[in-house]
Design a protein around this motif. Structure first.
Motif, PDB file in Angstrom:
ATOM      1  N   GLU A 210       0.825  -1.206   0.000  1.00  0.00           N
ATOM      2  CA  GLU A 210       0.000   0.000   0.000  1.00  0.00           C
ATOM      3  C   GLU A 210       0.863   1.262   0.000  1.00  0.00           C
ATOM      4  OE1 GLU A 210      -3.863   1.938   2.284  1.00  0.00           O
ATOM      5  OE2 GLU A 210      -2.914   0.122   3.052  1.00  0.00           O
ATOM      6  N   ALA A 211       1.916   1.279   0.812  1.00  0.00           N
ATOM      7  CA  ALA A 211       2.800   2.445   0.862  1.00  0.00           C
ATOM      8  C   ALA A 211       3.508   2.644  -0.474  1.00  0.00           C
ATOM      9  CB  ALA A 211       3.816   2.293   1.986  1.00  0.00           C
ATOM     10  N   GLU A 212       3.878   1.551  -1.124  1.00  0.00           N
ATOM     11  CA  GLU A 212       4.565   1.633  -2.419  1.00  0.00           C
ATOM     12  C   GLU A 212       3.633   2.211  -3.483  1.00  0.00           C
ATOM     13  OE1 GLU A 212       7.930   1.229  -4.860  1.00  0.00           O
ATOM     14  OE2 GLU A 212       7.739   0.893  -2.703  1.00  0.00           O
ATOM     15  N   LEU A 213       2.373   1.807  -3.427  1.00  0.00           N
ATOM     16  CA  LEU A 213       1.420   2.215  -4.451  1.00  0.00           C
ATOM     17  C   LEU A 213       0.864   3.617  -4.191  1.00  0.00           C
ATOM     18  CD1 LEU A 213       0.321   0.845  -7.007  1.00  0.00           C
ATOM     19  CD2 LEU A 213      -1.653   0.091  -5.682  1.00  0.00           C
ATOM     20  N   PHE A 214       0.536   3.916  -2.922  1.00  0.00           N
ATOM     21  CA  PHE A 214      -0.149   5.164  -2.604  1.00  0.00           C
ATOM     22  C   PHE A 214       0.753   6.213  -1.944  1.00  0.00           C
ATOM     23  CE2 PHE A 214      -3.433   2.002  -2.963  1.00  0.00           C
ATOM     24  CZ  PHE A 214      -4.460   2.665  -3.605  1.00  0.00           C
ATOM     25  N   GLY A 215       1.931   5.824  -1.466  1.00  0.00           N
ATOM     26  CA  GLY A 215       2.779   6.754  -0.757  1.00  0.00           C
ATOM     27  C   GLY A 215       2.304   6.948   0.679  1.00  0.00           C
ATOM     28  N   LYS A 255      -8.623  -0.847  -3.435  1.00  0.00           N
ATOM     29  CA  LYS A 255      -8.215   0.557  -3.397  1.00  0.00           C
ATOM     30  C   LYS A 255      -7.802   1.052  -4.785  1.00  0.00           C
ATOM     31  CE  LYS A 255      -6.933   0.506   1.469  1.00  0.00           C
ATOM     32  NZ  LYS A 255      -5.918   0.773   2.497  1.00  0.00           N
ATOM     33  N   LEU A 256      -7.167   0.180  -5.574  1.00  0.00           N
ATOM     34  CA  LEU A 256      -6.817   0.563  -6.941  1.00  0.00           C
ATOM     35  C   LEU A 256      -8.078   0.784  -7.769  1.00  0.00           C
ATOM     36  CD1 LEU A 256      -4.763   0.968  -9.234  1.00  0.00           C
ATOM     37  CD2 LEU A 256      -4.826  -1.505  -9.614  1.00  0.00           C
ATOM     38  N   ARG A 267      -2.749   9.428   0.303  1.00  0.00           N
ATOM     39  CA  ARG A 267      -1.547   8.819   0.859  1.00  0.00           C
ATOM     40  C   ARG A 267      -1.874   8.219   2.225  1.00  0.00           C
ATOM     41  NH1 ARG A 267       1.236  14.115   0.180  1.00  0.00           N
ATOM     42  NH2 ARG A 267       1.698  14.343  -2.043  1.00  0.00           N
ATOM     43  N   LEU A 268      -1.106   7.229   2.628  1.00  0.00           N
ATOM     44  CA  LEU A 268      -1.262   6.669   3.972  1.00  0.00           C
ATOM     45  C   LEU A 268      -1.010   7.772   5.000  1.00  0.00           C
ATOM     46  CD1 LEU A 268       0.530   3.209   3.764  1.00  0.00           C
ATOM     47  CD2 LEU A 268      -1.875   3.620   4.225  1.00  0.00           C
TER      48      LEU A 268
END
Length: 443
Positions: A210-215, A255-256, A267-268
């Motif tokens: 999730e962090a990789e995809l959304f920051g 989420k995507l 972002r997270l």
């Protein structure tokens, strides 16, 4: 038929009269009081004609003509004057004006001149479009190499889809070149100047996905030091390539899907939504709908990603491309090392054509580089059990013909002498293998 006209005149009465005439005749009209305003708002490849007064404050009509000739020499400009200046008319025509009308002019005279100018503009834009398509086709042929029917169809599909704002799903085996095709969809489309961001979904631990995809924002979770832009946000305006999409965790799939539907992300650790404009190209080996039926993939996301689908044939299904690809990879490797690549022997070509290539183009590239380095080829399977002897012979014959045509630059007499074939036999074989001498002519 094009029908757009830009009118540039500092006299409001003239602008209003011309607009009324043109609008009643079905033209789309845009008005400017100054030439500078016209230049500032003129789009590239404007699909119409410029109608401009000569004497205006600021840039004159003659100066506007000069600027337009520099920007787009094929754009028709009709100049208007109330002074009957014949020398000026001659100079304007010499400098590229399409026509020169003296005030007062009749609506019929104006419509006649505009009609001819718009016809010319239509021909110019169509010719320009055809040249651009031919240039793109030539560039793509040097990027997606191959002469097989499957590769030719793939190149056509890539050119058709590159300019469309739709998500694309690429299906193909490992090593078949899915990322290269995704890159072509990006490079040959309107997003080419924006980021192309590639993410291998199978290479990221689920806890970090999730962090990789959304920051994330600073302090969003333990170890989150500072703000980080995710792949989705980084690809804003461009293309996000999701390789091995079937490996994406189900929670992130949901989420995507929301990002695709709403064009927004968070972002997270943040409460504020960020608007994103991106195209998603996904790649997979299995059928996503079968994965969905097995409960491993969201069916609604599969449909969102698969607006258009491209299938990459494995190398064993397009054997006629093997010698061309092998030669390309071997030559590229040799050039990097400043040496010449030895041509493969007939026995080596036969072995290449017979091998099953489970690693597809990636495996072939490795074999070609070993050949260029003089290390020999890796052990290849002697015969593909799924391919008949006649099929192997046909593929080898096509390669021999192609190599001779390339060597002699399409000169039929040289090919006949090299292969010791009569003209009629050579013609029949070329026709059977879909080979045309014009494709091999020098230049």
């Amino acid at each position: 038929m094009l029908n757009s006209v830009i009118v540039v005149d500092d006299e409001a009465s003239i602008r209003a009269a011309v607009e009324q005439w043109l609008s009643l005749s079905g033209f789309s009209v845009q008005l400017f009081a100054r030439a500078e305003e016209c230049l500032a708002q003129l789009p590239d490849n404007f699909p119409g004609v410029i109608l401009s007064d000569v004497r205006m404050p600021g840039l004159s009509g003659m100066q506007l003509l000069e600027r337009l000739q520099q920007q787009d020499p094929g754009l028709p400009v009709i100049l208007l004057t109330g002074h009957g200046d014949v020398p000026m008319a001659v100079e304007a025509m010499r400098n590229g004006a399409y026509d020169f009308l003296e005030k007062p002019f009749t609506p019929q005279h104006l419509m006649s001149s505009l009609g001819r100018a718009l016809e010319k503009r239509q021909l110019v834009l169509e010719n320009r479009r055809l040249h651009e398509q031919a240039d793109l086709k030539a560039q793509l042929e040097t990027t997606l190499l191959g002469m097989s029917q499957g590769l030719q169809q793939l190149r056509r599909q890539v050119l058709d889809l590159a300019g469309l704002p739709v998500n694309v799903l690429i299906r193909g085996e490992t090593g078949s070149g899915k990322e290269r095709v995704a890159r072509c969809l990006h490079d040959f489309g309107p997003r080419a100047g924006k980021p192309f961001v590639a993410l291998n979904c199978a290479a990221i631990p689920e806890a970090l996905f999730e962090a990789e995809l959304f920051g994330h924002e600073s302090g969003a979770f333990t170890g989150a030091q500072g703000k980080r832009i995710g792949k989705l946000e980084y690809a804003n305006g461009g293309t996000l390539f999701l390789d091995e999409i079937e490996s994406m965790p189900l929670a992130q799939q949901a989420k995507l899907l929301r990002v695709i539907q709403e064009h927004k992300l968070e972002r997270l650790g943040a409460n504020q939504s960020i608007e994103v404009d991106l195209r998603i190209i996904a790649a997979t080996k299995p059928d996503l709908l079968e994965e969905a039926r097995a409960g491993r993939f969201r069916e609604d996301l599969a449909y969102r990603l698969n607006v258009a689908e491209l299938r990459l044939a494995p190398l064993r299904e397009r054997r006629e491309d093997i010698p061309l690809l092998f030669e390309h990879f071997a030559r590229a490797c040799a050039e990097r090392l400043g040496r010449s690549a030895p041509a493969p022997s007939g026995a080596q070509l036969a072995q290449l054509l017979a091998h099953d290539w489970p690693g597809n183009v990636r495996e072939l590239a490795n074999a070609a580089e070993r050949h260029a380095l003089g290390l020999g080829s890796p052990d290849l399977a002697p015969v593909n059990e799924g391919q008949s002897l006649s099929d192997q012979v046909e593929a080898f014959e096509a390669q021999c013909l192609r190599a001779a045509l390339r060597q002699h630059k399409g000169e039929i007499k040289g090919v006949m002498e090299a292969l010791q074939l009569p003209r009629r036999t050579l013609n029949e074989k070329m026709q059977r293998h879909g080979l045309v001498r014009e494709d091999f002519l020098e230049g």
